[in-house]
Write an enzyme that holds these catalytic residues in place. Structure first.
Site, PDB file in Angstrom:
ATOM      1  N   LYS A   1       0.832  -1.213   0.000  1.00  0.00           N
ATOM      2  CA  LYS A   1       0.000   0.000   0.000  1.00  0.00           C
ATOM      3  C   LYS A   1       0.863   1.258   0.000  1.00  0.00           C
ATOM      4  CE  LYS A   1      -1.950  -1.519   3.782  1.00  0.00           C
ATOM      5  NZ  LYS A   1      -1.412  -2.897   3.838  1.00  0.00           N
TER       6      LYS A   1
ATOM      7  N   HIS B   1       4.327   0.837   6.410  1.00  0.00           N
ATOM      8  CA  HIS B   1       4.167   1.093   4.975  1.00  0.00           C
ATOM      9  C   HIS B   1       5.511   1.542   4.403  1.00  0.00           C
ATOM     10  CE1 HIS B   1      -0.455   1.784   5.495  1.00  0.00           C
ATOM     11  NE2 HIS B   1      -0.045   0.602   5.894  1.00  0.00           N
TER      12      HIS B   1
ATOM     13  N   GLN C   1      -3.442  -2.126   7.173  1.00  0.00           N
ATOM     14  CA  GLN C   1      -3.818  -3.550   7.280  1.00  0.00           C
ATOM     15  C   GLN C   1      -4.511  -4.018   5.988  1.00  0.00           C
ATOM     16  OE1 GLN C   1      -4.706  -1.553  10.457  1.00  0.00           O
ATOM     17  NE2 GLN C   1      -2.538  -1.944  10.706  1.00  0.00           N
TER      18      GLN C   1
END
Ligand code: GDP
Ligand code: IMO
Ligand code: MG
Length: 423
Positions: free
Chosen positions: A16, A41, A222
């Site tokens: 992501k 991330h 998540q």
């Protein structure tokens, strides 16, 4: 201009951060809406690697405003460390980082209770960041919010009130030393001095921005299968990573969301405990972990690895309402002679129609695999879809069809330039 939600579509760590970094070139605001410093991330730019836990990945683009929404739980220690690390790297957050006054604070007792509960029998394999206990207090209406930092009296009262209960629990149930209210009050008053300038009425700010035609990317942490409602409960996190959570966690109404982009990894990984039907406990699993460098960005734990599960992604696409999709880490499959894809499950000898989130049924699920030939060549230098070997294109078409999603972005390496758009 548009409002787009970006969601992890498996069990997290789909890439992501990298995709947010790429997309944020064309967004004015990036907002986190749930989770906390359990997220990791990763963004690689040149020879630099940044791992963001709380601050949206858009911070690495100097024109982007970053917002932490009310749905996020904030550990001030982690936040200040992150700000410091960014500043050291000449990435300045002043005037372009805002935090919702309604976000809840992670307190020292949340982290302690998380680690105590993980040392017991009902382990989840959490990140130990105090996430579950903080959301418990939020929903029990006992939580301490960012706004409470602004009022010394309220803050002191709330900390003392909470500690009475927590210390009772620590002493009687866990035989643990009590925590000192004075120390915590002092520590959080110190945090306030630094955090004050970032506090904002986020729903008002974001809705005004939409009125002014600004574009907003909502960065999920998540993944859908870790969602407290739609995931593999109880082996989930304690928030709502799915696209619905983007509204409650930011104050942007559903009528203002234009689209949802799902991020999937070209295979599957999971950190922590819980059922994982396509998990590979053999040499292939080890190979995925080694080539994909599958070690947690937050805890460093080895990630469990397995084949792509199209049945799971189809479920995720339904729950999230995914319009467009990015597939990452396709390059990791380049050394495999053949590649399996799960297209459905059998439970008790019967093919199942709907994805079972119930852990007992999911643990009993036997994947139905189709085997595809590997392409056995390096694809990390490809820069367009047409440069991909035809067997790689076949793999993408197959997983796209089986999952019911269309890939618009393809990742063939961790760097910015190793990602391209598909027309
Ligand atoms: P996130 O939590 O979804 O942001 O993902 P993580 O950062 O935890 O894990 C993804 C990892 O894969 C990071 O180390 C990224 O640098 C890396 N990564 C992202 N996209 C690609 C890709 O297309 N290929 C490869 N080889 N690595 C990638
Ligand atoms: P990103 O945003 C992968 C997992 C933990 C554990 C469960 C509950 O980087 O994709 P928690 O600490 O949230 O109470 O742990 O959720 N988990 C993640 N797994 N990526 C994450 O975040 C995760 N955040 C939590 O491993 O199984
Ligand atoms: Mg991660």
């Amino acid at each position: 201009m548009s409002v787009v939600v970006l969601v992890g579509s498996q069990w997290g760590d789909e890439g992501k951060g990298k995709v947010v970094d790429i997309l944020s070139e064309n967004f004015e605001i990036v907002t986190r809406y749930q989770g906390g410093a359990n997220a990791g991330h990763t963004v690689e730019i040149g020879d630099k690697k940044y791992v963001l836990h709380l601050i949206p990945s858009g911070i690495l683009r100097e024109n982007v405003i970053c917002v932490i929404g009310n749905g996020v739980v904030i550990d001030p220690v982690a936040l200040l460390e992150e700000i410091e690390l960014l500043e050291k790297n000449n990435i300045h957050v002043g005037g372009r980082l805002f935090i919702s006054h309604n976000a809840h604070l992670i307190m020292p007792y949340h982290k302690l209770l998380d680690s105590i509960s993980e040392s017991g029998e009902n382990k989840i394999g959490t990140t130990g960041r105090g996430i579950g206990p903080c959301y418990i207090d939020k929903y029990a209406r006992k939580g301490i919010k960012i706004v409470d930092l602004l009022n010394r009296k309220t803050l002191e009262e709330k900390i003392r009130e909470n500690l009475k209960e927590k210390n009772n629990l620590l002493r009687k149930l866990y035989n643990h030393d009590e925590l000192d209210a004075e120390v915590i009050v002092h520590q959080y008053l110190e945090f306030d001095k630094i955090i004050d300038k970032y506090i904002k009425d986020v729903p008002a700010y974001l809705n005004n921005a939409i009125e002014e035609g600004k574009s907003i990317l909502l960065e999920g942490a998540q993944g859908a299968l870790l969602d407290v409602d739609h995931g593999t409960y109880p082996y989930v996190t304690s928030s709502s990573p799915t696209s619905g959570g983007a509204c409650t966690g930011s104050g942007i109404p559903p009528t203002k969301i234009d689209s949802v982009i799902g991020i999937v990894k070209a295979y599957t990984t999971r950190v922590g405990l819980g059922p994982f039907p396509t998990e590979l406990l053999d040499a292939d699993g080890e190979k995925l972990r080694k080539i994909g460098a599958e070690f947690g960005a937050t805890t460093g734990r080895p990630r469990r690895c397995g084949w792509f599960d199209a049945f799971l992604v189809r479920y995720s696409a339904m729950i999230n309402g995914i319009n467009t999709c990015a597939v990452t880490k396709l390059d990791v499959l380049s050394e495999f002679e053949s590649i399996k894809v799960c297209v459905g499950y059998e439970i008790d000898g019967k093919t199942v129609k709907y994805f079972p989130t119930d852990v007992e049924r999911l643990s009993a699920a036997v994947p139905i695999y189709e085997t595809l030939p590997g392409w056995k060549q390096d694809i990390s230098n490809c820069r367009t879809y047409s440069e991909l070997p035809s067997l790689t294109q076949d793999y993408l078409s197959f997983i796209s069809k089986q999952s019911g999603i269309k890939f618009n972005i393809v990742g063939i390496g961790p760097k910015r330039e190793q990602t391209f758009f598909v027309d």
